[in-house]
Design a protein around this motif. Structure first.
Motif, PDB file in Angstrom:
ATOM      1  N   VAL A 500       0.866  -1.187   0.000  1.00 23.34           N
ATOM      2  CA  VAL A 500       0.000   0.000   0.000  1.00 23.34           C
ATOM      3  C   VAL A 500       0.898   1.231   0.000  1.00 23.34           C
ATOM      4  O   VAL A 500       1.734   1.390   0.894  1.00 23.34           O
ATOM      5  CB  VAL A 500      -0.906   0.009   1.252  1.00 23.34           C
ATOM      6  N   LEU A 501       0.740   2.061  -1.002  1.00 19.04           N
ATOM      7  CA  LEU A 501       1.641   3.208  -1.169  1.00 19.04           C
ATOM      8  C   LEU A 501       0.808   4.483  -1.300  1.00 19.04           C
ATOM      9  O   LEU A 501      -0.124   4.544  -2.095  1.00 19.04           O
ATOM     10  CB  LEU A 501       2.487   2.961  -2.418  1.00 19.04           C
ATOM     11  N   LYS A 502       1.144   5.483  -0.505  1.00 15.74           N
ATOM     12  CA  LYS A 502       0.423   6.765  -0.530  1.00 15.74           C
ATOM     13  C   LYS A 502       1.123   7.721  -1.484  1.00 15.74           C
ATOM     14  O   LYS A 502       2.298   8.067  -1.285  1.00 15.74           O
ATOM     15  CB  LYS A 502       0.411   7.358   0.891  1.00 15.74           C
ATOM     16  N   ALA A 503       0.400   8.149  -2.502  1.00 19.38           N
ATOM     17  CA  ALA A 503       0.956   9.154  -3.421  1.00 19.38           C
ATOM     18  C   ALA A 503       0.704  10.551  -2.877  1.00 19.38           C
ATOM     19  O   ALA A 503      -0.144  10.745  -2.016  1.00 19.38           O
ATOM     20  CB  ALA A 503       0.302   9.017  -4.783  1.00 19.38           C
ATOM     21  N   GLN A 539      -4.688   8.741   7.580  1.00 19.68           N
ATOM     22  CA  GLN A 539      -6.038   8.281   7.244  1.00 19.68           C
ATOM     23  C   GLN A 539      -6.028   7.564   5.888  1.00 19.68           C
ATOM     24  O   GLN A 539      -6.630   6.495   5.726  1.00 19.68           O
ATOM     25  CB  GLN A 539      -7.002   9.488   7.210  1.00 19.68           C
ATOM     26  N   ALA A 540      -5.329   8.153   4.919  1.00 15.96           N
ATOM     27  CA  ALA A 540      -5.287   7.549   3.579  1.00 15.96           C
ATOM     28  C   ALA A 540      -4.624   6.175   3.624  1.00 15.96           C
ATOM     29  O   ALA A 540      -5.120   5.210   3.032  1.00 15.96           O
ATOM     30  CB  ALA A 540      -4.537   8.472   2.621  1.00 15.96           C
ATOM     31  N   VAL A 541      -3.499   6.064   4.336  1.00 18.36           N
ATOM     32  CA  VAL A 541      -2.808   4.771   4.392  1.00 18.36           C
ATOM     33  C   VAL A 541      -3.682   3.759   5.129  1.00 18.36           C
ATOM     34  O   VAL A 541      -3.794   2.590   4.730  1.00 18.36           O
ATOM     35  CB  VAL A 541      -1.421   4.893   5.078  1.00 18.36           C
ATOM     36  N   TYR A 542      -4.341   4.214   6.190  1.00 20.18           N
ATOM     37  CA  TYR A 542      -5.248   3.319   6.937  1.00 20.18           C
ATOM     38  C   TYR A 542      -6.329   2.762   5.999  1.00 20.18           C
ATOM     39  O   TYR A 542      -6.603   1.558   5.984  1.00 20.18           O
ATOM     40  CB  TYR A 542      -5.880   4.102   8.096  1.00 20.18           C
ATOM     41  N   GLU A 543      -6.915   3.639   5.201  1.00 19.25           N
ATOM     42  CA  GLU A 543      -7.957   3.170   4.278  1.00 19.25           C
ATOM     43  C   GLU A 543      -7.363   2.201   3.242  1.00 19.25           C
ATOM     44  O   GLU A 543      -8.015   1.244   2.827  1.00 19.25           O
ATOM     45  CB  GLU A 543      -8.625   4.368   3.592  1.00 19.25           C
ATOM     46  N   LEU A 547      -8.495  -1.599   2.564  1.00 14.71           N
ATOM     47  CA  LEU A 547      -8.813  -2.067   1.214  1.00 14.71           C
ATOM     48  C   LEU A 547      -8.061  -3.368   0.914  1.00 14.71           C
ATOM     49  O   LEU A 547      -8.641  -4.333   0.391  1.00 14.71           O
ATOM     50  CB  LEU A 547      -8.452  -0.985   0.182  1.00 14.71           C
ATOM     51  N   ALA A 548      -6.778  -3.392   1.244  1.00 10.83           N
ATOM     52  CA  ALA A 548      -5.981  -4.597   0.985  1.00 10.83           C
ATOM     53  C   ALA A 548      -6.541  -5.787   1.765  1.00 10.83           C
ATOM     54  O   ALA A 548      -6.634  -6.903   1.256  1.00 10.83           O
ATOM     55  CB  ALA A 548      -4.521  -4.347   1.363  1.00 10.83           C
ATOM     56  N   ARG A 549      -6.936  -5.537   3.007  1.00 12.59           N
ATOM     57  CA  ARG A 549      -7.520  -6.615   3.815  1.00 12.59           C
ATOM     58  C   ARG A 549      -8.811  -7.125   3.171  1.00 12.59           C
ATOM     59  O   ARG A 549      -9.058  -8.337   3.114  1.00 12.59           O
ATOM     60  CB  ARG A 549      -7.817  -6.098   5.226  1.00 12.59           C
ATOM     61  N   ALA A 575      -7.386   2.804  15.714  1.00 14.35           N
ATOM     62  CA  ALA A 575      -6.265   3.401  16.450  1.00 14.35           C
ATOM     63  C   ALA A 575      -5.032   2.499  16.380  1.00 14.35           C
ATOM     64  O   ALA A 575      -3.900   2.973  16.176  1.00 14.35           O
ATOM     65  CB  ALA A 575      -6.667   3.644  17.899  1.00 14.35           C
ATOM     66  N   ASP A 576      -5.251   1.188  16.516  1.00 17.26           N
ATOM     67  CA  ASP A 576      -4.112   0.262  16.499  1.00 17.26           C
ATOM     68  C   ASP A 576      -3.478   0.204  15.104  1.00 17.26           C
ATOM     69  O   ASP A 576      -2.246   0.162  14.963  1.00 17.26           O
ATOM     70  CB  ASP A 576      -4.548  -1.146  16.924  1.00 17.26           C
ATOM     71  N   VAL A 577      -4.325   0.201  14.075  1.00 14.91           N
ATOM     72  CA  VAL A 577      -3.778   0.146  12.705  1.00 14.91           C
ATOM     73  C   VAL A 577      -2.978   1.424  12.426  1.00 14.91           C
ATOM     74  O   VAL A 577      -1.870   1.372  11.880  1.00 14.91           O
ATOM     75  CB  VAL A 577      -4.906  -0.036  11.662  1.00 14.91           C
ATOM     76  N   LYS A 578      -3.508   2.552  12.839  1.00 11.82           N
ATOM     77  CA  LYS A 578      -2.791   3.812  12.576  1.00 11.82           C
ATOM     78  C   LYS A 578      -1.461   3.867  13.339  1.00 11.82           C
ATOM     79  O   LYS A 578      -0.450   4.329  12.814  1.00 11.82           O
ATOM     80  CB  LYS A 578      -3.684   5.007  12.922  1.00 11.82           C
ATOM     81  N   SER A 579      -1.491   3.386  14.566  1.00 13.72           N
ATOM     82  CA  SER A 579      -0.251   3.370  15.337  1.00 13.72           C
ATOM     83  C   SER A 579       0.775   2.436  14.672  1.00 13.72           C
ATOM     84  O   SER A 579       1.964   2.762  14.564  1.00 13.72           O
ATOM     85  CB  SER A 579      -0.578   2.915  16.772  1.00 13.72           C
TER      86      SER A 579
END
Ligand code: FAD
Length: 654
Positions: A500-503, A539-543, A547-549, A575-579
């Protein structure tokens, strides 16, 4: 004070005066044999094509690179071996960077690396007593072609907004997207479209960079891969779970064929796509600027001088009191820079000066370009004075504004290996059947002819700007958790990674500062991740992770369903995913450390023609020039600016 230090530890007397300008002894060493119209430092995607174009235009050019040539080594040529190439000792520079300035935060990353007392690396917490903290491993290539010789071969053209932003910041309309596409057309040798068709618009067919697509036969041949494409397409709403993918054509129909199309809707269109790769279709071997440089050197006045490490750009004063770049100081020898494995025993074989009657162009990459400028007296005054470096130009923006992506993977495992790799020994035996197929089967080069990324998708998160997609997800059969020493050896043939890569990440708080005045020491590199715009990017990376999951959850393979192994079932709440993202995220497109900007912006180091503001005869052309990190992948953007720089320099020279 500013003396060149050779690898045996002795110092040579400084070639500059206390005011930072070349002394009379240096200037008197200039002769016809060491003088060129242009000198280009660094042969990567920024410097390599530019040097070749200047020579084609009739100028004499010296292209200098610290590395030597390994472009025909199998590890470099075989696309699937790109991860091995990134750790290939003859060409690698091992940088260690800080994602966070606070070491207690940085050390929470399981990839944090230490140097043990016995000299070997330790990755992760609880290192043996006496270990020295290094940081997060960041591979770079020092060789003819730079990182184009080890990169993952993804060849994406940037979004229109990437160019229009530079046009808007600088007021220079030549950067507008409508003008920039011509440079891609000039450099590309497209091998997946038919010239003259509508789809071919905006593409080139006789340039130096061969482009082709991921091979869908490989996806079809491995029904696990097919299941993954299907799961992704279901999640993206493209098909129903009842759909049957029983042919290569059925799979291909789900994918956007041309992720580089010259279409006004491309940048806002979500969907699965076949990855454009810098791979030669007939041989399925790596394509890069290397061959262009070598062929130009044999036909034009391009001298390529390898194993040559530039320690300083030389300047002279002018009557107008504007310093002028006149040449370079260098030392010769292999693996001299401290980022090179074995540098502690490397031997300097010589030293010298070279002179440019027109210009010196620095293309040493995002970490080395600001280092070289600062060592030469061009940078923030206070930092230079602290190290007793004579200030030639106070340019506060050098080594600031650095940017990168945020990347993480979600990985899942199956009970058995992917059949695609059966029989492959990855060159560890003399009779590797997959190597034999790659080399000798002219119609089907097999798994070694792909970079390993089966397909990609682009998608817009809820915080994407400008109505553009901002998340890339690439699917690859590997157990990839980011970069650490030895990461490429972690072979695991039953795990799938969704990268997962954030542009268009928002953080520009990264810095490159000198650690010493020794040109062979690595600088301090700190990204200050998430410091600016961090909430939105997180937030974007979390989403993207969610999506990948979801894509994994939609995938049922002939071998059952995937069991998530990273981040793993324990990490579920937002919260855990963002951390977890903040601790683990990495990047590999460092850029923007010597930015182009408005004339009035004191932190803009370069004008819109790549010229260092306040100095004549000095330009920068590489990943460091972007004011904002471009697109999803960066090499396509750098190749394009290299062509633009050549056009601008040739025009301004006439
Ligand atoms: C593992 C990895 C995979 C990647 N995969 C992709 C991908 O698939 N697609 C993509 O678009 N991008 C990818 N990238 C990024 C991309 O390849 C780089 O951003 C790009 O090559 C940078 O180009 P550059 O010209 O700025 O510098 P570089 O490619 O770093 O070239 C700089 C050159 O300058 C030379 N040099 C430096 N200092 C000196 C000195 N003092 N004297 C002489 N020579 C010097 C170096 O030896 C080097 O050859 C990847 C990067 C990594 C690390």
């Amino acid at each position: 004070n500013g003396a060149a230090i050779n690898s045996t530890g002795s110092t040579a007397s400084s070639p500059v005066t206390s005011s930072g300008f070349a002394n009379s002894t240096v200037i008197s060493s200039q002769n016809a044999n060491n003088t060129y119209d242009y000198i280009v430092v660094g042969s990567g995607p920024g410097g390599g094509p530019l040097a070749a174009r200047l020579a084609e235009a009739g100028f004499s050019v010296l292209l200098v690179d610290a590395g030597d040539d390994h472009g025909t080594d199998s590890i470099v040529e075989i696309p699937l071996f790109q991860t091995f190439a990134s750790e290939y000792t003859p060409i690698t520079w091992q940088f260690f960077v800080n994602h966070y300035a606070d070491p207690t935060v940085a050390m929470q990353d399981p990839k944090f690396t230490w140097k043990q007392p016995n000299g070997t690396f330790w990755v992760g917490p609880d290192p043996p007593a006496g270990s020295e903290p290094l940081g997060i491993y960041y591979p770079r290539a020092s060789t003819l072609g730079g990182c184009a010789e080890h990169n993952a071969l993804v060849a994406l053209y940037p979004s229109e907004d990437d160019w229009d932003t530079i046009a808007n910041i600088t007021g220079d309309s030549s950067w507008a997207a409508s003008n920039m596409r011509q440079y891609w057309e000039k450099l590309e040798n497209n091998q997946y479209l038919t010239p003259g068709t509508a789809a071919a618009a905006g593409h080139g067919f006789d340039g130096w960079l061969d482009t082709t697509l991921t091979d869908m036969n490989l996806v079809f041949d491995d029904r696990r891969w097919t299941s993954l494409v299907k799961g992704a397409a279901i999640e993206m709403g493209e098909i129903l779970a009842s759909a049957v993918l029983n042919s290569v054509e059925a799979i291909t129909a789900l994918l956007i064929t041309d992720a580089n199309s010259d279409s006004t809707t491309r940048d806002s269109t979500s969907g699965l796509f076949q990855l454009p790769l810098s791979v030669t279709n007939t041989t399925r071997a790596r394509s890069s600027p290397r061959n262009f440089m070598l062929s130009t050197a044999s036909d034009f006045k391009l001298k390529i001088q390898l194993s040559t490490f530039v320690t300083r750009v030389l300047f002279e004063p002018t009557p107008a009191m504007v310093p002028r770049a006149i040449g370079i100081e260098y030392i010769t020898g292999s693996h001299l820079y401290s980022a090179a494995p074995g540098s502690d025993t490397a031997t300097q074989t010589g030293s010298g000066f070279a002179f440019a009657t027109r210009e010196v162009i620095v293309s040493a990459g995002t970490f080395n370009t600001p280092q070289l400028l600062k060592l030469s007296g061009v940078g923030p005054k206070a930092e230079l004075e602290n190290l007793n470096i004579p200030v030639v130009l106070n340019s506060p923006g050098v080594g600031t504004n650095m940017q990168d992506r945020y990347e993480v993977t979600v990985t899942g495992s199956l009970p058995t290996n992917f059949p695609s790799y059966s029989g492959c020994t990855f060159l560890e035996t003399a009779d590797d059947p997959c190597f034999d197929q790659w080399q000798n089967n002219q119609t089907d080069h097999g798994i070694y002819g792909t970079n390993g990324v089966a397909f990609g998708l682009v998608w817009g998160s809820s915080v994407a700007e400008l109505n553009e997609t901002d998340i890339f997800v690439g699917g690859l059969p590997a157990n990839f958790h980011g970069y650490f020493p030895g990461y490429s050896a972690a072979a695991d043939l039953h795990t799938w990674s969704y990268l997962v890569l954030k542009a268009h990440s928002r953080n520009n708080a990264g810095t490159v500062t000198l650690s010493s005045t020794n040109p062979l020491d690595m600088p301090n590199i700190t990204f200050n991740s998430f410091a600016i715009g961090g909430d939105d990017d997180l937030q974007a990376v979390y989403e993207g992770v969610e999506l990948a999951r979801a894509m994994f959850n939609q995938t049922i393979t002939p071998d059952g369903v995937f069991t998530e192994t990273f981040p793993g079932p324990a990490i579920q709440t937002e919260a855990d995913v963002k951390s977890w993202i903040q601790t683990n995220a990495w990047g590999h497109h460092a850029s923007c450390s010597v930015p182009i900007g408005a004339e009035s912006d004191p932190n803009a180091v370069l004008d819109s023609s790549f010229r260092v503001k306040g100095i004549t005869g000095l330009r920068v052309v590489d990943a460091s020039v972007f004011p904002k990190i471009p697109d999803f992948y960066i090499a396509g953007a750098i190749y394009t600016i290299s062509e633009k720089a050549a056009a601008v320099i040739i025009e301004q020279a006439s």
